[in-house]
Design an enzyme around this catalytic site. Structure first.
Site, PDB file in Angstrom:
ATOM      1  N   PHE A 196       0.823  -1.209   0.000  1.00  0.00           N
ATOM      2  CA  PHE A 196       0.000   0.000   0.000  1.00  0.00           C
ATOM      3  C   PHE A 196       0.865   1.270   0.000  1.00  0.00           C
ATOM      4  O   PHE A 196       0.833   2.062  -0.962  1.00  0.00           O
ATOM      5  CB  PHE A 196      -0.951  -0.082   1.200  1.00  0.00           C
ATOM      6  CG  PHE A 196      -1.489   1.215   1.693  1.00  0.00           C
ATOM      7  CD1 PHE A 196      -2.149   2.083   0.835  1.00  0.00           C
ATOM      8  CD2 PHE A 196      -1.350   1.564   3.040  1.00  0.00           C
ATOM      9  CE1 PHE A 196      -2.657   3.294   1.306  1.00  0.00           C
ATOM     10  CE2 PHE A 196      -1.861   2.761   3.512  1.00  0.00           C
ATOM     11  CZ  PHE A 196      -2.503   3.626   2.648  1.00  0.00           C
ATOM     12  N   ASP A 217       9.352  -7.255  -3.897  1.00  0.00           N
ATOM     13  CA  ASP A 217       8.187  -7.555  -3.064  1.00  0.00           C
ATOM     14  C   ASP A 217       7.873  -9.034  -3.219  1.00  0.00           C
ATOM     15  O   ASP A 217       7.882  -9.546  -4.339  1.00  0.00           O
ATOM     16  CB  ASP A 217       6.992  -6.695  -3.524  1.00  0.00           C
ATOM     17  CG  ASP A 217       5.913  -6.598  -2.478  1.00  0.00           C
ATOM     18  OD1 ASP A 217       5.424  -7.660  -2.045  1.00  0.00           O
ATOM     19  OD2 ASP A 217       5.555  -5.475  -2.085  1.00  0.00           O
ATOM     20  N   GLY A 232       1.474  -7.510  -0.202  1.00  0.00           N
ATOM     21  CA  GLY A 232       1.377  -6.579  -1.336  1.00  0.00           C
ATOM     22  C   GLY A 232       0.727  -7.279  -2.519  1.00  0.00           C
ATOM     23  O   GLY A 232       0.432  -8.480  -2.457  1.00  0.00           O
ATOM     24  N   LEU A 278      10.530  -0.853   3.230  1.00  0.00           N
ATOM     25  CA  LEU A 278       9.135  -0.891   3.678  1.00  0.00           C
ATOM     26  C   LEU A 278       8.594  -2.312   3.798  1.00  0.00           C
ATOM     27  O   LEU A 278       7.478  -2.509   4.278  1.00  0.00           O
ATOM     28  CB  LEU A 278       8.243  -0.108   2.682  1.00  0.00           C
ATOM     29  CG  LEU A 278       8.035   1.384   2.947  1.00  0.00           C
ATOM     30  CD1 LEU A 278       9.341   2.144   2.959  1.00  0.00           C
ATOM     31  CD2 LEU A 278       7.119   1.991   1.897  1.00  0.00           C
ATOM     32  N   ALA A 302      11.313   1.875   7.596  1.00  0.00           N
ATOM     33  CA  ALA A 302       9.952   2.176   8.050  1.00  0.00           C
ATOM     34  C   ALA A 302       9.688   1.402   9.338  1.00  0.00           C
ATOM     35  O   ALA A 302       9.587   0.184   9.328  1.00  0.00           O
ATOM     36  CB  ALA A 302       8.942   1.791   6.972  1.00  0.00           C
ATOM     37  N   TYR A 360       5.351  -7.963  17.344  1.00  0.00           N
ATOM     38  CA  TYR A 360       5.522  -7.007  16.243  1.00  0.00           C
ATOM     39  C   TYR A 360       6.283  -5.777  16.732  1.00  0.00           C
ATOM     40  O   TYR A 360       7.249  -5.326  16.114  1.00  0.00           O
ATOM     41  CB  TYR A 360       4.151  -6.612  15.690  1.00  0.00           C
ATOM     42  CG  TYR A 360       4.251  -5.728  14.475  1.00  0.00           C
ATOM     43  CD1 TYR A 360       4.640  -6.267  13.257  1.00  0.00           C
ATOM     44  CD2 TYR A 360       3.984  -4.372  14.544  1.00  0.00           C
ATOM     45  CE1 TYR A 360       4.747  -5.461  12.136  1.00  0.00           C
ATOM     46  CE2 TYR A 360       4.091  -3.558  13.425  1.00  0.00           C
ATOM     47  CZ  TYR A 360       4.473  -4.106  12.221  1.00  0.00           C
ATOM     48  OH  TYR A 360       4.591  -3.316  11.112  1.00  0.00           O
TER      49      TYR A 360
END
Ligand code: UDP
Length: 335
Positions: A16, A36, A41, A85, A126, A158
């Site tokens: 995203f 990716d 994704g 990311l 990120a 997490y």
């Protein structure tokens, strides 16, 4: 490429936020390399970019894991800058895929940092507001202590894995003078975000558009601030471009605090749906002993001082964009 054009690598670029970041760099004239594994994704997110006649020949997509050493060696080697990311996303995903989440976040980031250091490439990591844990005070400042629950409550895995990413990045900066920037992203929203992994806005908007009850977890009094994805992209690019940001941890978020109950009511009004709210206890939505954050509001003073960033998009506008992007006919919300 124009003279100042860059080659940027975006891990998780079919996700995203990554797909919006890729679009912004392509618009700027840069070459964009995406890696990716499509775990969360989707190629659908970048289809329009690949088809765009101005972008297509400057976009290079690799479907693979960031743990593939050889691939990452090639990609980091040819790019000037790295946005990292690729990560497990969403509370539901993390609870359902504990191993994958920890492995991607820890080993994946280690690989990205190792290779960025090998080639001395500037890297933006990120991170997440989850790192703060269960504070209730506001606003959350980058120097705050971090407060977690026990390791038997998996949500905290997490936070802990993202925290390790921050430590690893800071260690590379301190020990090897690697240029790193750490962005702690607060709840980001916008078109192309899926509700499949728990994200509240696409879930509630989807429910409203389908005429289903809007599932509000717990008492609905928990609050969040949301940031529009285009604002987040502007912040990330600003941080990447700013020498001032090197070696720093910075919040990237919005300032408009709203309870989930009020958010659901707003979505009902804006979509004109006949749906109602449905309160769902946490133990039904997730698992026994699940812990939610009651409140999550960032201080954005540090990023403002560093790159002059302030979010431009208010919540109503964000919701209008999300509603129209999710409406079957792309029609506008009722107000
Ligand atoms: N939430 C909700 N209904 C949903 C999905 C989420 O009430 O269908 C709540 C969730 O419990 C949390 C907030 O909305 O309090 C934001 O959830 P999200 O998963 O989007 O992000 P979080 O801030 O928890 O990482």
């Amino acid at each position: 490429m124009t003279q100042q054009a860059m080659r940027v690598l975006i891990t998780g670029g079919a996700g995203f936020i990554g797909s919006h970041l890729a679009e912004a760099h392509l618009e700027k004239g840069d070459e964009v390399y995406i890696i990716d594994d499509l775990s969360t994704g989707s190629l659908e997110n970048i289809k329009a970019l690949q088809k765009n006649e101005h972008f297509g020949n400057r976009l290079f997509v690799t479907v693979d894991s960031i743990l593939n050493h050889q691939k990452m060696l090639e990609l980091v080697g040819i790019c000037h800058q790295v946005y990292h990311l690729a990560a497990a996303v969403g509370v539901l995903y993390v609870l359902d895929h504990p191993f994958e989440s920890i492995r991607t976040n820890i080993q994946g980031t280690e690989k990205v940092l190792e290779l960025s250091n090998k080639f001395k490439k500037r890297v933006l990591i990120a991170s997440s507001s989850e790192v703060y844990g269960k504070h209730e005070h506001s606003p959350l400042v980058e120097t705050d202590n971090l407060v977690y629950g026990p390791s038997t409550k998996f949500r905290w895995s997490y936070a802990a894995s993202k925290l390790m990413d921050e430590f690893m990045a800071l260690a590379y900066h301190r020990t090897n003078r690697l240029e790193v920037v750490i962005a702690r992203l607060f709840n980001t929203v916008g078109p192309r975000q899926t509700g499949a992994y728990g994200m509240v806005i696409p879930r509630l908007v989807g429910q409203a558009l389908r005429g289903e009850p809007l599932t509000v977890y717990g008492d609905g009094k928990q609050t969040r601030t949301f940031t529009y994805v285009k604002d987040v992209v502007e912040a990330l690019m600003g941080l990447m471009a700013s020498p001032e940001a090197t070696g720093k941890v910075l919040n990237v978020g919005g300032t408009e605090e709203i309870s989930i109950e009020a958010l659901a009511k707003k979505i009902i009004a804006m979509t004109g749906t006949k749906s109602n709210l449905q309160c769902v206890p946490y133990e039904v939505a997730f698992e026994k002993d699940f812990e939610d954050m009651r409140r999550r509001v960032p201080s954005i003073q540090k990023i403002k001082d560093c790159i002059g960033f302030e979010p431009k998009t208010d919540l109503d506008e964000m919701l209008r964009h999300v509603i129209s992007s999710m409406s079957p006919l792309g029609k506008s919300p009722s107000r």
